[in-house]
Design a protein around this motif. Structure first.
Motif, PDB file in Angstrom:
ATOM      1  N   PRO A   1       0.805  -1.228   0.000  1.00  0.00           N
ATOM      2  CA  PRO A   1       0.000   0.000   0.000  1.00  0.00           C
ATOM      3  C   PRO A   1       0.840   1.282   0.000  1.00  0.00           C
ATOM      4  N   LYS A   2       2.113   1.176   0.347  1.00  0.00           N
ATOM      5  CA  LYS A   2       3.018   2.323   0.357  1.00  0.00           C
ATOM      6  C   LYS A   2       3.323   2.817  -1.062  1.00  0.00           C
ATOM      7  N   TYR A   3       3.136   1.947  -2.065  1.00  0.00           N
ATOM      8  CA  TYR A   3       3.418   2.322  -3.455  1.00  0.00           C
ATOM      9  C   TYR A   3       2.472   3.427  -3.916  1.00  0.00           C
ATOM     10  N   ALA A   4       3.028   4.393  -4.641  1.00  0.00           N
ATOM     11  CA  ALA A   4       2.225   5.459  -5.252  1.00  0.00           C
ATOM     12  C   ALA A   4       2.682   5.634  -6.694  1.00  0.00           C
ATOM     13  N   ALA A   5       1.784   5.960  -7.569  1.00  0.00           N
ATOM     14  CA  ALA A   5       2.117   6.173  -8.980  1.00  0.00           C
ATOM     15  C   ALA A   5       3.239   7.203  -9.087  1.00  0.00           C
ATOM     16  N   GLY A   6       4.158   6.965  -9.988  1.00  0.00           N
ATOM     17  CA  GLY A   6       5.284   7.879 -10.177  1.00  0.00           C
ATOM     18  C   GLY A   6       6.538   7.447  -9.438  1.00  0.00           C
ATOM     19  N   GLN A   7       6.387   6.566  -8.454  1.00  0.00           N
ATOM     20  CA  GLN A   7       7.560   6.051  -7.747  1.00  0.00           C
ATOM     21  C   GLN A   7       8.225   5.009  -8.621  1.00  0.00           C
ATOM     22  N   GLN A   8       9.483   5.200  -8.915  1.00  0.00           N
ATOM     23  CA  GLN A   8      10.241   4.204  -9.651  1.00  0.00           C
ATOM     24  C   GLN A   8      11.713   4.360  -9.317  1.00  0.00           C
ATOM     25  N   CYS A   9      12.478   3.357  -9.625  1.00  0.00           N
ATOM     26  CA  CYS A   9      13.883   3.312  -9.227  1.00  0.00           C
ATOM     27  C   CYS A   9      14.671   4.547  -9.651  1.00  0.00           C
ATOM     28  N   ASP A  10      14.446   5.054 -10.858  1.00  0.00           N
ATOM     29  CA  ASP A  10      15.292   6.161 -11.312  1.00  0.00           C
ATOM     30  C   ASP A  10      15.037   7.480 -10.589  1.00  0.00           C
ATOM     31  N   ASN A  11      14.011   7.553  -9.727  1.00  0.00           N
ATOM     32  CA  ASN A  11      13.851   8.757  -8.892  1.00  0.00           C
ATOM     33  C   ASN A  11      13.906   8.401  -7.410  1.00  0.00           C
ATOM     34  N   CYS A  12      14.599   7.295  -7.116  1.00  0.00           N
ATOM     35  CA  CYS A  12      14.795   6.833  -5.729  1.00  0.00           C
ATOM     36  C   CYS A  12      16.186   7.263  -5.255  1.00  0.00           C
ATOM     37  N   ALA A  13      16.311   7.572  -3.986  1.00  0.00           N
ATOM     38  CA  ALA A  13      17.593   7.993  -3.407  1.00  0.00           C
ATOM     39  C   ALA A  13      18.646   6.881  -3.445  1.00  0.00           C
ATOM     40  N   LEU A  14      18.226   5.638  -3.518  1.00  0.00           N
ATOM     41  CA  LEU A  14      19.161   4.513  -3.531  1.00  0.00           C
ATOM     42  C   LEU A  14      19.689   4.192  -4.931  1.00  0.00           C
TER      43      LEU A  14
END
Length: 102
Positions: free
Chosen positions: A56-69
């Motif tokens: 449920p934490k997932y939200a549209a637009g979240q993807q690896c290339d905009n992740c801090a890791l």
């Protein structure tokens, strides 16, 4: 078996090149969704296929290339991730360790 200095230097250079090429090939391996660590984190190579009921934490637009890791460039097809040493993740992927880039 006796080797000359010249043969030693040639063999040493060849060995060093082999090691360098081997580490580059390994660094470019992609993480599989079935990898135990990836499965534990709910990694998906395509963020649009994330099970929203399970994560449920997932939200549209979240993807690896905009992740801090993510260690690749924004918009790149794949890049390194600090969670998966020596492997690459899909730029459009997602896992439950997602943290928005500042």
């Amino acid at each position: 078996m006796k080797t000359s200095r010249r043969q030693f230097m040639i063999l040493s250079a060849a060995g060093a090149c082999t090691l360098a090429l081997n580490s580059n090939v390994q660094a470019q391996a992609m993480v599989a969704e079935t990898d135990p660590q990836a499965a534990a984190l709910g990694y998906k190579a395509d963020a649009s296929k994330v099970d929203k009921a399970k994560f449920p934490k997932y939200a549209a637009g979240q993807q690896c290339d905009n992740c801090a890791l993510y260690q690749g460039k924004v918009g790149s097809a794949a890049g390194g991730c600090s969670l998966f040493a020596g492997k690459q993740v899909a730029g459009k992927g997602w896992c439950s360790a997602y943290a928005k880039k500042a």
